[in-house]
Design a protein around this motif. Structure first.
Motif, PDB file in Angstrom:
ATOM      1  N   THR A  32       0.911  -1.249  -0.152  1.00 30.85           N
ATOM      2  CA  THR A  32      -0.111   0.013  -0.191  1.00 30.85           C
ATOM      3  C   THR A  32       0.817   1.184  -0.122  1.00 30.85           C
ATOM      4  O   THR A  32       1.894   1.335   0.824  1.00 30.85           O
ATOM      5  N   CYS A  33       0.604   2.069  -1.000  1.00 27.07           N
ATOM      6  CA  CYS A  33       1.357   3.367  -0.963  1.00 27.07           C
ATOM      7  C   CYS A  33       0.419   4.569  -0.421  1.00 27.07           C
ATOM      8  O   CYS A  33      -0.873   4.760  -1.054  1.00 27.07           O
ATOM      9  N   LEU A  34       0.559   5.119   0.635  1.00 24.10           N
ATOM     10  CA  LEU A  34      -0.462   6.149   1.270  1.00 24.10           C
ATOM     11  C   LEU A  34      -0.144   7.504   0.470  1.00 24.10           C
ATOM     12  O   LEU A  34       0.891   8.019   0.020  1.00 24.10           O
ATOM     13  N   LEU A  35      -1.334   8.146   0.153  1.00 22.94           N
ATOM     14  CA  LEU A  35      -1.207   9.442  -0.358  1.00 22.94           C
ATOM     15  C   LEU A  35      -1.410  10.746   0.356  1.00 22.94           C
ATOM     16  O   LEU A  35      -1.247  10.462   1.742  1.00 22.94           O
ATOM     17  N   GLY A  36      -2.011  11.883   0.174  1.00 24.24           N
ATOM     18  CA  GLY A  36      -2.412  12.617   1.217  1.00 24.24           C
ATOM     19  C   GLY A  36      -3.934  12.535   1.620  1.00 24.24           C
ATOM     20  O   GLY A  36      -4.212  11.271   1.911  1.00 24.24           O
ATOM     21  N   GLN A  37      -4.569  13.634   2.012  1.00 22.24           N
ATOM     22  CA  GLN A  37      -5.552  13.504   2.871  1.00 22.24           C
ATOM     23  C   GLN A  37      -6.995  13.740   1.845  1.00 22.24           C
ATOM     24  O   GLN A  37      -8.265  13.509   2.153  1.00 22.24           O
ATOM     25  N   PHE A  38      -6.822  13.858   0.341  1.00 25.39           N
ATOM     26  CA  PHE A  38      -7.822  13.796  -0.467  1.00 25.39           C
ATOM     27  C   PHE A  38      -8.010  12.760  -1.176  1.00 25.39           C
ATOM     28  O   PHE A  38      -7.317  11.870  -1.351  1.00 25.39           O
ATOM     29  N   TYR A  39      -9.231  12.414  -1.889  1.00 23.89           N
ATOM     30  CA  TYR A  39      -9.714  11.235  -2.477  1.00 23.89           C
ATOM     31  C   TYR A  39      -9.128  11.012  -3.824  1.00 23.89           C
ATOM     32  O   TYR A  39      -9.125  12.198  -4.600  1.00 23.89           O
ATOM     33  N   PRO A  40      -8.340   9.987  -4.244  1.00 25.11           N
ATOM     34  CA  PRO A  40      -7.916   9.930  -5.354  1.00 25.11           C
ATOM     35  C   PRO A  40      -8.892   9.474  -6.442  1.00 25.11           C
ATOM     36  O   PRO A  40      -9.757   8.401  -6.193  1.00 25.11           O
ATOM     37  N   GLU A  41      -8.765  10.171  -7.613  1.00 24.31           N
ATOM     38  CA  GLU A  41      -9.962  10.022  -8.653  1.00 24.31           C
ATOM     39  C   GLU A  41      -9.332   9.703  -9.855  1.00 24.31           C
ATOM     40  O   GLU A  41      -9.443  10.302 -10.913  1.00 24.31           O
ATOM     41  N   GLN A  47       5.736   4.602 -18.022  1.00 25.41           N
ATOM     42  CA  GLN A  47       7.253   5.003 -17.529  1.00 25.41           C
ATOM     43  C   GLN A  47       7.529   4.466 -16.088  1.00 25.41           C
ATOM     44  O   GLN A  47       8.412   5.091 -15.635  1.00 25.41           O
ATOM     45  N   GLY A  48       7.168   3.535 -15.935  1.00 23.01           N
ATOM     46  CA  GLY A  48       7.257   2.855 -14.518  1.00 23.01           C
ATOM     47  C   GLY A  48       6.623   3.792 -13.192  1.00 23.01           C
ATOM     48  O   GLY A  48       7.044   3.515 -12.116  1.00 23.01           O
ATOM     49  N   LYS A  49       5.743   4.604 -13.527  1.00 23.54           N
ATOM     50  CA  LYS A  49       5.271   5.409 -12.586  1.00 23.54           C
ATOM     51  C   LYS A  49       3.835   5.321 -12.490  1.00 23.54           C
ATOM     52  O   LYS A  49       3.281   5.107 -13.806  1.00 23.54           O
ATOM     53  N   ALA A  50       3.046   5.296 -11.407  1.00 23.87           N
ATOM     54  CA  ALA A  50       1.665   5.669 -11.566  1.00 23.87           C
ATOM     55  C   ALA A  50       1.310   7.069 -11.254  1.00 23.87           C
ATOM     56  O   ALA A  50       1.659   7.810 -10.166  1.00 23.87           O
ATOM     57  N   PHE A  51       0.423   7.392 -12.063  1.00 22.95           N
ATOM     58  CA  PHE A  51       0.109   8.915 -11.975  1.00 22.95           C
ATOM     59  C   PHE A  51      -1.448   8.953 -11.413  1.00 22.95           C
ATOM     60  O   PHE A  51      -2.125   8.308 -12.002  1.00 22.95           O
ATOM     61  N   VAL A  52      -1.427   9.525 -10.259  1.00 24.10           N
ATOM     62  CA  VAL A  52      -2.862   9.608  -9.318  1.00 24.10           C
ATOM     63  C   VAL A  52      -3.171  10.872  -9.132  1.00 24.10           C
ATOM     64  O   VAL A  52      -2.779  11.884  -8.837  1.00 24.10           O
ATOM     65  N   ALA A  53      -4.805  10.915  -9.618  1.00 17.84           N
ATOM     66  CA  ALA A  53      -5.377  12.282  -9.546  1.00 17.84           C
ATOM     67  C   ALA A  53      -6.021  12.405  -8.006  1.00 17.84           C
ATOM     68  O   ALA A  53      -6.668  11.765  -7.714  1.00 17.84           O
ATOM     69  N   SER A  54      -5.653  13.637  -7.539  1.00 13.55           N
ATOM     70  CA  SER A  54      -6.062  13.804  -6.219  1.00 13.55           C
ATOM     71  C   SER A  54      -7.210  15.097  -6.279  1.00 13.55           C
ATOM     72  O   SER A  54      -7.239  16.012  -7.038  1.00 13.55           O
ATOM     73  N   SER A  55      -8.417  14.631  -5.609  1.00 13.33           N
ATOM     74  CA  SER A  55      -9.677  15.438  -5.902  1.00 13.33           C
ATOM     75  C   SER A  55     -10.190  16.511  -4.737  1.00 13.33           C
ATOM     76  O   SER A  55      -9.737  17.539  -4.609  1.00 13.33           O
ATOM     77  N   TYR A  56     -10.914  15.960  -3.796  1.00 14.20           N
ATOM     78  CA  TYR A  56     -11.547  16.727  -3.002  1.00 14.20           C
ATOM     79  C   TYR A  56     -11.791  15.900  -1.685  1.00 14.20           C
ATOM     80  O   TYR A  56     -11.654  14.584  -1.514  1.00 14.20           O
ATOM     81  N   LYS A  57     -12.179  16.501  -0.440  1.00 19.26           N
ATOM     82  CA  LYS A  57     -12.716  15.838   0.743  1.00 19.26           C
ATOM     83  C   LYS A  57     -13.061  16.992   1.606  1.00 19.26           C
ATOM     84  O   LYS A  57     -12.420  17.874   1.861  1.00 19.26           O
ATOM     85  N   ASP A  58     -14.307  16.702   2.183  1.00 20.16           N
ATOM     86  CA  ASP A  58     -14.762  17.650   3.177  1.00 20.16           C
ATOM     87  C   ASP A  58     -15.157  18.958   2.714  1.00 20.16           C
ATOM     88  O   ASP A  58     -14.384  20.088   3.499  1.00 20.16           O
ATOM     89  N   ASN A  59     -15.460  19.260   1.504  1.00 19.62           N
ATOM     90  CA  ASN A  59     -15.748  20.564   0.899  1.00 19.62           C
ATOM     91  C   ASN A  59     -14.274  21.304   0.665  1.00 19.62           C
ATOM     92  O   ASN A  59     -14.397  22.627   0.660  1.00 19.62           O
ATOM     93  N   ASP A  60     -13.267  20.639   0.478  1.00 18.79           N
ATOM     94  CA  ASP A  60     -11.986  21.343  -0.049  1.00 18.79           C
ATOM     95  C   ASP A  60     -11.300  20.727  -0.865  1.00 18.79           C
ATOM     96  O   ASP A  60     -11.727  19.122  -1.207  1.00 18.79           O
ATOM     97  N   TYR A  61     -10.583  21.247  -1.697  1.00 17.85           N
ATOM     98  CA  TYR A  61     -10.225  20.658  -3.154  1.00 17.85           C
ATOM     99  C   TYR A  61      -8.693  20.456  -3.115  1.00 17.85           C
ATOM    100  O   TYR A  61      -7.978  21.350  -2.513  1.00 17.85           O
ATOM    101  N   ASP A  62      -8.083  19.664  -3.713  1.00 18.40           N
ATOM    102  CA  ASP A  62      -6.675  19.233  -4.002  1.00 18.40           C
ATOM    103  C   ASP A  62      -6.043  19.927  -5.515  1.00 18.40           C
ATOM    104  O   ASP A  62      -7.474  19.696  -6.190  1.00 18.40           O
ATOM    105  N   ASP A  63      -4.978  20.263  -5.444  1.00 21.81           N
ATOM    106  CA  ASP A  63      -4.695  20.528  -6.877  1.00 21.81           C
ATOM    107  C   ASP A  63      -3.425  19.814  -7.493  1.00 21.81           C
ATOM    108  O   ASP A  63      -2.373  20.370  -8.306  1.00 21.81           O
TER     109      ASP A  63
END
Length: 221
Positions: A32-41, A47-63
């Motif tokens: 398991t690779c932990l990310l931040g506090q926002f939901y991954p969408e 190229q040997g990398k996973a690119f994961v989109a980070s979205s929102y949580k509790d009415n706050d948004y990630d960029d």
């Protein structure tokens, strides 16, 4: 969301916000690779990398777009792209596209091409809310609103170099679009629609826009 590479399936999770690696032979969760506090969408692998989109949580948004080295599968780095990411797709062996919704106010939706080797980001100048990739081209739509918040879908195609072109046909739905997927075997388009209140529909269009069928689905498919 999930992506496959090297006999493994990589799956994004909400609780905790993470990516898990599943072995396709044993079906065991290996790591398991932990990310931040926002939901991954969304997740794409290149190229040997996973690119994961980070979205929102509790009415706050990630960029942020998380970049996970599959060899170490730990301590992901991040790339700043746009607010409230809604998806990421692999275009070809060296490029992925990421799109974002914005904050439904003063920050609008958009999209960018990311070089999977250098991690350079190129803004496309095109709003994009949902998308899929077929034969190295990105097919998707943006959402525009009038003063009464009536929704209009704008359909478009984005090339690997970030340039845009017209969608191959005029999309006619009975309600607002909510998703798009393309059959990699024959190029058929599967587009879902919703009125946000009753059961939605799934449409299937040929690559030239002929409607093959329409079936009812659940709410907000």
């Amino acid at each position: 969301s999930r992506a496959a590479d090297g006999g493994k399936i990589y799956i994004t999770c909400y609780n905790p916000c993470s990516v898990v690696r599943v072995d396709t032979a044993s079906l065991d969760i290996e790591a398991t690779c932990l990310l931040g506090q926002f939901y991954p969408e969304g997740i794409a692998i290149a190229q040997g990398k996973a690119f994961v989109a980070s979205s929102y949580k509790d009415n706050d948004y990630d960029d942020k777009l998380y970049v996970v080295d599959l060899a170490t599968f730990d301590n992901p780095s991040t790339i700043t792209v746009g607010m409230n990411l809604s998806g990421v797709k692999k275009i070809n062996d060296n490029k992925v596209i990421v799109c974002w919704i914005g904050n439904y106010g003063d920050i609008s939706s958009g999209s960018a091409i990311v070089d999977a080797t250098t991690l350079d980001v190129t803004l496309t100048g095109e709003a994009l809310q949902k998308m899929d990739v077929y034969n190295g081209k990105v097919y998707g739509y943006s959402v525009e609103y009038d003063a009464s918040w009536h929704e209009t879908n704008v359909w478009k195609v984005i090339n690997a170099d970030g340039t845009a072109e017209a969608f191959p046909f005029s999309v006619s739905l009975d309600a607002n679009a909510y998703g798009i997927n393309i059959n990699p075997a024959n190029g058929d388009f599967y587009i879902t629609s919703t009125d946000y209140m009753t059961n939605g529909d799934v449409y299937c269009f040929s690559p030239t826009g002929a409607q093959r069928f329409k079936v009812e689905a659940g709410a907000i498919p």
